[in-house]
Structure formats: structure tokens, C-alpha cells
Design a protein around this motif. Structure first.
Motif, PDB file in Angstrom:
ATOM      1  N   VAL B 170       0.839  -1.200   0.000  1.00  0.00           N
ATOM      2  CA  VAL B 170       0.000   0.000   0.000  1.00  0.00           C
ATOM      3  C   VAL B 170       0.878   1.255   0.000  1.00  0.00           C
ATOM      4  O   VAL B 170       0.635   2.198  -0.757  1.00  0.00           O
ATOM      5  CB  VAL B 170      -0.950  -0.016   1.220  1.00  0.00           C
ATOM      6  CG1 VAL B 170      -1.648   1.320   1.377  1.00  0.00           C
ATOM      7  CG2 VAL B 170      -1.966  -1.132   1.074  1.00  0.00           C
ATOM      8  N   THR B 174       0.845   3.707  -3.174  1.00  0.00           N
ATOM      9  CA  THR B 174       0.294   5.034  -2.899  1.00  0.00           C
ATOM     10  C   THR B 174       1.307   6.115  -3.243  1.00  0.00           C
ATOM     11  O   THR B 174       0.973   7.139  -3.840  1.00  0.00           O
ATOM     12  CB  THR B 174      -0.112   5.139  -1.415  1.00  0.00           C
ATOM     13  OG1 THR B 174      -0.966   4.041  -1.103  1.00  0.00           O
ATOM     14  CG2 THR B 174      -0.849   6.429  -1.141  1.00  0.00           C
ATOM     15  N   LEU B 177       1.706   6.061  -7.297  1.00  0.00           N
ATOM     16  CA  LEU B 177       0.557   6.304  -8.170  1.00  0.00           C
ATOM     17  C   LEU B 177      -0.366   7.406  -7.679  1.00  0.00           C
ATOM     18  O   LEU B 177      -1.119   7.982  -8.458  1.00  0.00           O
ATOM     19  CB  LEU B 177      -0.254   5.008  -8.336  1.00  0.00           C
ATOM     20  CG  LEU B 177       0.499   3.830  -8.954  1.00  0.00           C
ATOM     21  CD1 LEU B 177      -0.379   2.604  -9.009  1.00  0.00           C
ATOM     22  CD2 LEU B 177       0.991   4.187 -10.341  1.00  0.00           C
ATOM     23  N   VAL B 178      -0.363   7.696  -6.381  1.00  0.00           N
ATOM     24  CA  VAL B 178      -1.294   8.696  -5.863  1.00  0.00           C
ATOM     25  C   VAL B 178      -0.548   9.955  -5.419  1.00  0.00           C
ATOM     26  O   VAL B 178      -0.820  11.057  -5.902  1.00  0.00           O
ATOM     27  CB  VAL B 178      -2.125   8.127  -4.688  1.00  0.00           C
ATOM     28  CG1 VAL B 178      -3.112   9.164  -4.182  1.00  0.00           C
ATOM     29  CG2 VAL B 178      -2.866   6.870  -5.122  1.00  0.00           C
ATOM     30  N   VAL B 179       0.408   9.798  -4.518  1.00  0.00           N
ATOM     31  CA  VAL B 179       1.080  10.967  -3.955  1.00  0.00           C
ATOM     32  C   VAL B 179       1.912  11.679  -5.013  1.00  0.00           C
ATOM     33  O   VAL B 179       1.837  12.906  -5.156  1.00  0.00           O
ATOM     34  CB  VAL B 179       1.956  10.553  -2.752  1.00  0.00           C
ATOM     35  CG1 VAL B 179       2.779  11.736  -2.261  1.00  0.00           C
ATOM     36  CG2 VAL B 179       1.089  10.010  -1.638  1.00  0.00           C
ATOM     37  N   PRO B 181       1.787  11.945  -8.410  1.00  0.00           N
ATOM     38  CA  PRO B 181       1.086  12.853  -9.332  1.00  0.00           C
ATOM     39  C   PRO B 181       0.472  14.051  -8.631  1.00  0.00           C
ATOM     40  O   PRO B 181       0.467  15.156  -9.172  1.00  0.00           O
ATOM     41  CB  PRO B 181      -0.007  11.961  -9.937  1.00  0.00           C
ATOM     42  CG  PRO B 181       0.411  10.572  -9.684  1.00  0.00           C
ATOM     43  CD  PRO B 181       1.217  10.583  -8.443  1.00  0.00           C
ATOM     44  N   LEU B 182      -0.053  13.846  -7.403  1.00  0.00           N
ATOM     45  CA  LEU B 182      -0.655  14.965  -6.675  1.00  0.00           C
ATOM     46  C   LEU B 182       0.394  16.026  -6.372  1.00  0.00           C
ATOM     47  O   LEU B 182       0.157  17.225  -6.520  1.00  0.00           O
ATOM     48  CB  LEU B 182      -1.297  14.478  -5.364  1.00  0.00           C
ATOM     49  CG  LEU B 182      -2.655  13.785  -5.473  1.00  0.00           C
ATOM     50  CD1 LEU B 182      -3.101  13.285  -4.110  1.00  0.00           C
ATOM     51  CD2 LEU B 182      -3.695  14.746  -6.032  1.00  0.00           C
ATOM     52  N   VAL B 183       1.574  15.577  -5.919  1.00  0.00           N
ATOM     53  CA  VAL B 183       2.637  16.521  -5.583  1.00  0.00           C
ATOM     54  C   VAL B 183       3.152  17.203  -6.843  1.00  0.00           C
ATOM     55  O   VAL B 183       3.419  18.404  -6.869  1.00  0.00           O
ATOM     56  CB  VAL B 183       3.781  15.803  -4.829  1.00  0.00           C
ATOM     57  CG1 VAL B 183       4.964  16.738  -4.615  1.00  0.00           C
ATOM     58  CG2 VAL B 183       3.281  15.281  -3.495  1.00  0.00           C
TER      59      VAL B 183
ATOM     60  N   VAL C  26      -2.935   6.632   6.632  1.00  0.00           N
ATOM     61  CA  VAL C  26      -2.787   7.089   5.239  1.00  0.00           C
ATOM     62  C   VAL C  26      -3.892   8.085   4.904  1.00  0.00           C
ATOM     63  O   VAL C  26      -3.648   9.162   4.354  1.00  0.00           O
ATOM     64  CB  VAL C  26      -2.828   5.889   4.262  1.00  0.00           C
ATOM     65  CG1 VAL C  26      -3.010   6.368   2.828  1.00  0.00           C
ATOM     66  CG2 VAL C  26      -1.565   5.066   4.378  1.00  0.00           C
ATOM     67  N   VAL C  34      -0.902  16.199   1.874  1.00  0.00           N
ATOM     68  CA  VAL C  34      -1.108  16.685   0.505  1.00  0.00           C
ATOM     69  C   VAL C  34      -1.813  18.044   0.531  1.00  0.00           C
ATOM     70  O   VAL C  34      -1.495  18.947  -0.253  1.00  0.00           O
ATOM     71  CB  VAL C  34      -1.905  15.649  -0.305  1.00  0.00           C
ATOM     72  CG1 VAL C  34      -2.350  16.232  -1.638  1.00  0.00           C
ATOM     73  CG2 VAL C  34      -1.054  14.414  -0.534  1.00  0.00           C
ATOM     74  N   PRO C  68      -8.041  11.476  -2.999  1.00  0.00           N
ATOM     75  CA  PRO C  68      -7.583  10.126  -3.391  1.00  0.00           C
ATOM     76  C   PRO C  68      -6.857   9.375  -2.279  1.00  0.00           C
ATOM     77  O   PRO C  68      -6.936   8.143  -2.219  1.00  0.00           O
ATOM     78  CB  PRO C  68      -6.648  10.400  -4.569  1.00  0.00           C
ATOM     79  CG  PRO C  68      -7.144  11.666  -5.157  1.00  0.00           C
ATOM     80  CD  PRO C  68      -7.660  12.485  -4.015  1.00  0.00           C
ATOM     81  N   LEU C  69      -6.169  10.105  -1.386  1.00  0.00           N
ATOM     82  CA  LEU C  69      -5.476   9.392  -0.303  1.00  0.00           C
ATOM     83  C   LEU C  69      -6.473   8.750   0.644  1.00  0.00           C
ATOM     84  O   LEU C  69      -6.273   7.624   1.112  1.00  0.00           O
ATOM     85  CB  LEU C  69      -4.559  10.355   0.447  1.00  0.00           C
ATOM     86  CG  LEU C  69      -3.251  10.552  -0.300  1.00  0.00           C
ATOM     87  CD1 LEU C  69      -2.555  11.803   0.130  1.00  0.00           C
ATOM     88  CD2 LEU C  69      -2.352   9.352  -0.054  1.00  0.00           C
ATOM     89  N   VAL C  72      -7.698   5.611  -0.907  1.00  0.00           N
ATOM     90  CA  VAL C  72      -6.786   4.485  -0.695  1.00  0.00           C
ATOM     91  C   VAL C  72      -6.998   3.900   0.698  1.00  0.00           C
ATOM     92  O   VAL C  72      -7.095   2.674   0.867  1.00  0.00           O
ATOM     93  CB  VAL C  72      -5.315   4.932  -0.885  1.00  0.00           C
ATOM     94  CG1 VAL C  72      -4.373   3.826  -0.440  1.00  0.00           C
ATOM     95  CG2 VAL C  72      -5.051   5.307  -2.328  1.00  0.00           C
ATOM     96  N   SER C 194      -7.817   3.923  -7.652  1.00  0.00           N
ATOM     97  CA  SER C 194      -8.000   5.174  -6.911  1.00  0.00           C
ATOM     98  C   SER C 194      -6.978   6.203  -7.340  1.00  0.00           C
ATOM     99  O   SER C 194      -6.974   7.314  -6.845  1.00  0.00           O
ATOM    100  CB  SER C 194      -7.834   4.936  -5.407  1.00  0.00           C
ATOM    101  OG  SER C 194      -8.437   3.748  -5.029  1.00  0.00           O
ATOM    102  N   SER C 195      -6.060   5.810  -8.242  1.00  0.00           N
ATOM    103  CA  SER C 195      -4.923   6.673  -8.546  1.00  0.00           C
ATOM    104  C   SER C 195      -5.175   7.469  -9.808  1.00  0.00           C
ATOM    105  O   SER C 195      -6.245   7.432 -10.389  1.00  0.00           O
ATOM    106  CB  SER C 195      -3.670   5.817  -8.714  1.00  0.00           C
ATOM    107  OG  SER C 195      -3.713   5.184  -9.967  1.00  0.00           O
TER     108      SER C 195
END
Lengths: 236, 239, 263
Positions: B170, B174, B177-179, B181-183, C26, C34, C68-69, C72, C194-195
Motif C-alpha cells: 500500500v 500510494t 501512483l497517488v502521492v 502525481p498529486l505533488v 494514510v 497533501v 484520493p489518499l 486508498v 483510486s490513482s
């Protein structure tokens, strides 16, 4: 020879072992007995280089386990079951252990047959019963044809036939000059096979020596065990 | 770190081969990659090159090499296999090096299969020139391969450090793939994140500060730091 | 009464899972982190008068871009609530699974599933109730008095929408894991989804029907001015209802599987 000298282990505020000293000699079966939580497994884990001692030494033929050149050819061990991921097959497990230990692959079939799992090599470990898991653990211990065997609760989950078989195996190993150290909380199973006894309670050795000496004055090993361990608990 | 004997590396490869989940990842990746590349190709504007479409699947291929790394270390701690592993190979650094090499080899195999399948699918269904790699060249694909292997090694080191399959999986997914692109949407400093830096290996010219070599070195530094932390932790702690 | 007992038991089981607390961390700390980054970016862009560099145009957007976090976190909670039942305990061989104990204690699979769903929903709701207002407050604090786009009541609607989205995501994850039993596949697929490289977005480039996929349908619950590739987003209420229908359907299917399968 396995030599444990002045071993101490502390987990945070908990002192798990206090000055544990004993030896397991070649040609003899040494039973390492004590109630749950006495520190048996901690001692064996330190002996096998898995955990670090706070003080003291645990040596195999005078050297720490981690310094052994081919450890599996010197000490065969089993801690708490097969030590294999449940999704792999028994044969795959023994196969990678053999490779890493520098043991020829033919030993895989030999030990599978020796522990009575010849037909179960392709079975995934997760499908094994508790007793079959124990047998796979024993197969791993025997793989490198080691001089010494260190076994934690080897009779756990074995059926009566299996218990008789393992007694014969351990007796034979010691009679051939090997060293056997086995931990157990099952007194009756051990009394029939052990030459020497080390009794552990509350992280301390409360009695050590010949089985006959430790049981002297008691009706059985079990009586001796309760007499010796309860006095320790009371005086603590 | 002493070089691990070949037999320990072979043992780690046999170990990976024995995990159905790893076999599933290696065999499933080309299928998924081809499907994704075909989907990208169907949605792409005319003139998109097969190489470019294949590179569009790299973010997904990262998931495959992350899985290889996480499964290799995570299954040691799901149960008590780690005790067997370290009684056979008591030298912690030697074992870590051997397992890292096995993870790198398996990641490379997985990434190669995935990229090749994606390229084939993109060439077959894409609107591009139909000649794989002709427009973009082979170099970006090799860059993608290196980046994917390094990501697998990073995931492996994180798992050795945390000893938790689910936690490491996870955390790594995360982050990638998630953090990331957001950053990247808010600050240019996102270029220092492992996957953003690694992407310069196959998308050169995307960043004004770091080139392909610089980006690759940043990712290597992340991997080195993670492996160092994992090695120090496993050398010190009780199993 | 025994329904309440089952629910309490399920909440206790969930709270005892380390992975559940990782998921909560998380969702909460990750979202806050974020948000802080986003809000700092907005503040710097405003200070520099550089409206083109504004990734997110206001404090509210800075906060909601962190959703999105939380998604997750919700996925992980939904998955581990169920996969932990099927993880063998202790040793590798002959280990029992918790599901055996669960179904011998509460022999009705439906009751177990409903209790699990309620426990997961309650925990996710709690996380949302803490996280989203905290993110909004932090963003406002950092960005300062930049006029927000949209009416204040819209922020409330989006907060509720975020909570609903997270709860429904967790329930979908729970239902899928009932069927797969192993947590690995649902975890990977749903975290990827979710990404920013979500499979649903990719499918959206091929067919406008993709906006009816569960996760894509619900995006308008918290996002504004969001345009799925190749189509028009569903309205918040409609999208929420579509996603809820998926979740209910998935749980029903999971219940059927649970009643018919040998534990």
C-alpha cells in the motif's frame, strides 16, 4: 557440541533469560524442558543466530552460528513448524533450502522419503496438517546431514506413530555420535528418549544433568518437573 | 557488502519461482500490458508512435515490478519462512544482496515481457507508423526497463524494512501512483520523487533540471538509501 | 440484541488489525500532508500573482484534491476487514482461519456481512468526519483570504460527498474481497483504480459508458468542474446513487457467495 554460557536476553523491561548455562554433548539426546514462556525458544533462537543475546554466548563447536561456513551441514534445526511460505510446495521449499545450503538436490527426495512425505512433495504447505508441517520441518533439518539437531517442540501435532518414529530417529542420530537438543513441554514423550535434561523456568536453569539424577527422589520426570518449576515460581 | 555466492542467488530465484503469486505476476503482466496498450492505441490521436503508446503503460508496469519486490520479501514474514532463510544464510547483508539480485532479474523479465507485449499490441492496433520503436527509438524503452527494475528493488527494500506485505504494498503503490502525481501538480520539486526522476529515463526532456542520467541517478540514490536502511535494520534486529 | 453483539464484535476485530490503523493513518495524515503541500502552492502562487501557476485555485480545491489518499485508506480498510478472516493464523501448515470462528460464533453469513459492512462504514465515516474538515481548516489557514469559488454550502455538500464516496469505496472493496478471499488482487486493482492512472479513466477514453463505473460515477460527489475523458460527468446526486447501487449489488453478490460457499 552446543555450549550455552551465561546467556541473558532482555526485551525492553522484560528479562527473558538470566545467566543460562548448559551444554548439549555429542552422542547424547539433551532435553530442554520448561513451561510455556520459560525462555526455551528464546535460547534456541539465539543459538541459531536469529536473535541477539544481551549477554553471554551460544556456540556450535566453539563458534557462533553466524560464523559457520555451511551452517546447515553442521546444525539442522526446526523452530515452530515447517518455516515455509504456505503457498509453495514442499518440494520447492526443500529445493531452495538445498541450493542455498550447497546440498545436492537428490537429498530433497531422500529427506521427503525419510520423513514419510514422499507422496506429498507437490502439495502446497498450506494444505498440510499440523503433523505434516512438522515432518516438513524435520525434513529441512535433516537436509544437510548435520552432526547436530536443534528441534523446538518437534513432537507437537505428531500422531502416536509419528512420535514413536521421531524417538527412533533422535536415538539413532545420537547413537551415531550426533548431538541432539530438543525442547518440549511434553514430559512423557521426552522421558523415553533423553539422556540429559535441562530444566528452565522463568528464564533460569533450575536443574541440569543426567535424566536419572534430575528425576532422583521423584516418581517421574513429570513430578520432578513440577516440583522444581513450582519452587522456582514461589521463590521469585 | 560481500558478493553473495551464486548458489544463494539461485536459491532465491527458485524461491520466487515457487510462489504462485509471483508466477501469476510474470505471466499476467504481458496480457495486461497488451490490453492497456491496445486501449491507449484505440484512444490515441493519429500519429502516435507504437513506442510512445507502449511507454504509456509504464505506470501500470510499475505495479508488476512492485509486486515482485513486495512478494519476495513479504512472504518471508507471512509465516516463519524468514527463520529458515536466515538459518541457511545467516549473513544478513549477503542474503539481502542475493534476494535483491533475484528480484532485479525477475523484475527485468517481467518488465521486458510487459514492454514487448505492449509494443506489439500498440503496433498492431495503433494509428502510428506500425513499426515498433521506429519513431521513438529503442533507448527510451531500455530506459523504461531500467526504471522498472529500480522501482522493483525500491519496493523490495521497503518491504524488508517494514516486514509487512500489505503495508509495504500500500505504501509503495500510494507513493508511486497517488502521492507523486498529486505533488507533481503543485510543485516542481516533485522531480526528486523516485518515480518522477526515474521517468526521465524514458521521457527525456520532460524536466528542465534533471536529464535522463540525472533522473536515473536520483532513482538509484533512492534505491541505495532504501537498501542501506533495510540492510542495517535486518542486521540489527531479532528475526 | 445479537445483531448489536455481532456488530460490536466486528468493530473490535477491525480495530485490532494493524493494517486498519495504517489505512486510517494514510487517509488522515496523508490527506493532511497533501493538503498542506497544495495550500502552500496556492499561497505562493497568489503571493507571486501568478494565476497561471495555480494548480488548485482555492483553499477548498487544495483540500479536496487530497481526496484520493482517503480513497486508498478506505480501500485498505474494506479489504483487510475481510481478508484477515481468511489469513491463516500462526504456523504455515494446519493453521486455522478466523472465518471458521466467526461463522461458528455467528452462524448467519448475512448477519456477519452486514455487521462487517456497518463496522467498516462507521470507521470510514469517522475518518472522513475528522479528515475532511481538518483539511479544509488547514487549507484556509495556509492560503488566507483568497476568495473561494463556489458558495460556502457547496463545501459542505462536497464534504458529505467525500464521506459518502469513501464509505461506498470501502464497501465495494469489502464485497470484492469476500469473493476473492485473498486481499492481494483487490488491494492492487482498487489502489491503482483510486490513482491518477485509474483503469476507469482509461476505459472512459474508449466509451462514455465508463462514467457509470462505480468509482467514476461517484467522482462528482466531491469534485467540481470535473470532466471525464470523452463524456460528461454524472450530476453529484445521480453519480452517488449509481455508485451506491453498485455497492449494494456487490454486497448482495458477496452475501450470496458467503452463504453458498463452504467456510
Amino acid at each position: 557440541m552446543l555450549s550455552i554460557t551465561g546467556l541473558a536476553k532482555r526485551h525492553g523491561p522484560h528479562q527473558v533469560l538470566h545467566d543460562v548455562t548448559f551444554h548439549a554433548l555429542p552422542g547424547r539426546v539433551t532435553a530442554f524442558l520448561g513451561p510455556n514462556g520459560a525462555g526455551k525458544s528464546s535460547t534456541l533462537r539465539i543459538l541459531l543466530g536469529l536473535d541477539r543475546a544481551t549477554a553471554g554466548t551460544a556456540l556450535v563447536d566453539g563458534r557462533p552460528y553466524r560464523a559457520l561456513r555451511d551452517p546447515l551441514r553442521t546444525v539442522g534445526s526446526m523452530l515452530d513448524g515447517p518455516g515455509a511460505h504456505r503457498s509453495r510446495t514442499a518440494r520447492n521449499h526443500l529445493s531452495w533450502v538445498a541450493r542455498a545450503a550447497g546440498v545436492p538436490q537428490r537429498r530433497v527426495d531422500e529427506v521427503l522419503a525419510q520423513v514419510g512425505l514422499a507422496g506429498a512433495g507437490r502439495t502446497r504447505v498450506g494444505r498440510f496438517s499440523l503433523g505434516m508441517g512438522q515432518r516438513l520441518g524435520l525434513a529441512t533439518a535433516l537436509l544437510g546431514e548435520p552432526r547436530a539437531l536443534v528441534l523446538d517442540e518437534p513432537v507437537n501435532g505428531l500422531d502416536p506413530e509419528g512420535i514413536r518414529w521421531i524417538r527412533g530417529l533422535l536415538r539413532g542420530h545420537a547413537d551415531a555420535g550426533g548431538t541432539v537438543l530438543l525442547s518440549s513441554h511434553l514430559m512423557g514423550e521426552v522421558a523415553g528418549v533423553a539422556d540429559d535434561v535441562v530444566l528452565l523456568a522463568g528464564g533460569r536453569v533450575v536443574a541440569a544433568g543426567l535424566l536419572t539424577d534430575v528425576t532422583a527422589g521423584h516418581a517421574s520426570l513429570e513430578d520432578a518437573f513440577f516440583a522444581l518449576t513450582t519452587t522456582t515460581e514461589a521463590t521469585r | 557488502m560481500s558478493a553473495p555466492p551464486a548458489r544463494v542467488v539461485t536459491a532465491e530465484l527458485v524461491k520466487l519461482r515457487g510462489l504462485p503469486a509471483v508466477v501469476g505476476v510474470v505471466l499476467g503482466t504481458p496480457v495486461v500490458a497488451a490490453t492497456l496498450a491496445a486501449a491507449h492505441a484505440a484512444a490515441a490521436a493519429a500519429g502516435a508512435s507504437a513506442g510512445g503508446l507502449a511507454l504509456a503503460t509504464v505506470p501500470y508496469l510499475q505495479v508488476a515490478t512492485v509486486l515482485v519486490g513486495v512478494l519476495a520479501a513479504g512472504t518471508e514474514h507471512a509465516g516463519r519462512q524468514i527463520a529458515t532463510t536466515l538459518t541457511v544464510t545467516p549473513a544478513r547483508w549477503r542474503h539481502l544482496a542475493a534476494q535483491s539480485l533475484a528480484v532485479a532479474a525477475t523484475s527485468a523479465l517481467t518488465a521486458c515481457a510487459g514492454l514487448a507485449a505492449a509494443l506489439t499490441a500498440a503496433a498492431a492496433w495503433g494509428p502510428g507508423d506500425g513499426v515498433p520503436g521506429a519513431r521513438s527509438g529503442v533507448r527510451p524503452l531500455l530506459g523504461a526497463l531500467v526504471a522498472l527494475v529500480l522501482v522493483g528493488l525500491l519496493a523490495h527494500a521497503v518491504t524488508v524494512l517494514t516486514r509487512s506485505l500489505v503495508g509495504a504494498l500500500v505504501a509503495t503503490l500510494t507513493l508511486l501512483l497517488v502521492v507523486s502525481p498529486l505533488v507533481a501538480a503543485v510543485t516542481e520539486h516533485a522531480r526528486w520523487l523516485p518515480d518522477r526522476a526515474g521517468s526521465l529515463l524514458y521521457l527525456p526532456g520532460r524536466d528542465p533540471v534533471l536529464g535522463p542520467v540525472g533522473g536515473g541517478l536520483v532513482l538509484v540514490a533512492w534505491v541505495a538509501a532504501a537498501v542501506l536502511a533495510a540492510g542495517c535494520a535486518s542486521a540489527r534486529r531479532d528475526v | 440484541m445479537s445483531g448489536v453483539r455481532t456488530l460490536t464484535a466486528e468493530i473490535g476485530k477491525l480495530a485490532a488489525l494493524p493494517a486498519a490503523w495504517v489505512a486510517v493513518a494514510v487517509a488522515t495524515l496523508g490527506s493532511l500532508g497533501v493538503t498542506v503541500l497544495n495550500a502552500a502552492g496556492v499561497r505562493d502562487a497568489v503571493a507571486a500573482g501568478d494565476s497561471a501557476a495555480l494548480g488548485y485555485t482555492s483553499a477548498v480545491e487544495a483540500a479536496f484534491s487530497a481526496v484520493p489518499l482517503g480513497t486508498v485508506g478506505a480501500v485498505v480498510l474494506g479489504v483487510v476487514a475481510m481478508s484477515s478472516e481468511y489469513t491463516p493464523n500462526g504456523t504455515e501448515a494446519g493453521g486455522g482461519r478466523q472465518i471458521t470462528t466467526t461463522l461458528t460464533t455467528t452462524p448467519s453469513p448475512w448477519r456477519v456481512l452486514v455487521a462487517k459492512a456497518l463496522a467498516v462504514a462507521a470507521l470510514v465515516l469517522l475518518v472522513a468526519a475528522v479528515t475532511v474538515p481538518a483539511c479544509l481548516a488547514v487549507a484556509h489557514q495556509l492560503v488566507g483570504d483568497v476568495p473561494d469559488v463556489g458558495a460556502p454550502h457547496d463545501a459542505v455538500a462536497r464534504t458529505v460527498g467525500t464521506a459518502v464516496y469513501w464509505v461506498l469505496t470501502a464497501l465495494l472493496a469489502l464485497a470484492v474481497t469476500v469473493v476473492t478471499r485473498s486481499g492481494l488482487v483487490p488491494l492492487v486493482v482498487l489502489v491503482v483504480n483510486s490513482s491518477m492512472v485509474s483503469f476507469s479513466l482509461l476505459v472512459g477514453r474508449l466509451t462514455p459508458l465508463a462514467r457509470f463505473l462505480p468509482d467514476a460515477a461517484g467522482i462528482s460527489l466531491f469534485a467540481r468542474d470535473w470532466e471525464p475523458p470523452g463524456g460528461v460527468a454524472l450530476a453529484p446526486l445521480a453519480g452517488g446513487l449509481v455508485m451506491a447501487a453498485w455497492a449494494v449489488g456487490a454486497l448482495a453478490a458477496a452475501g450470496l457467495v458467503l452463504t453458498r460457499r463452504d467456510a
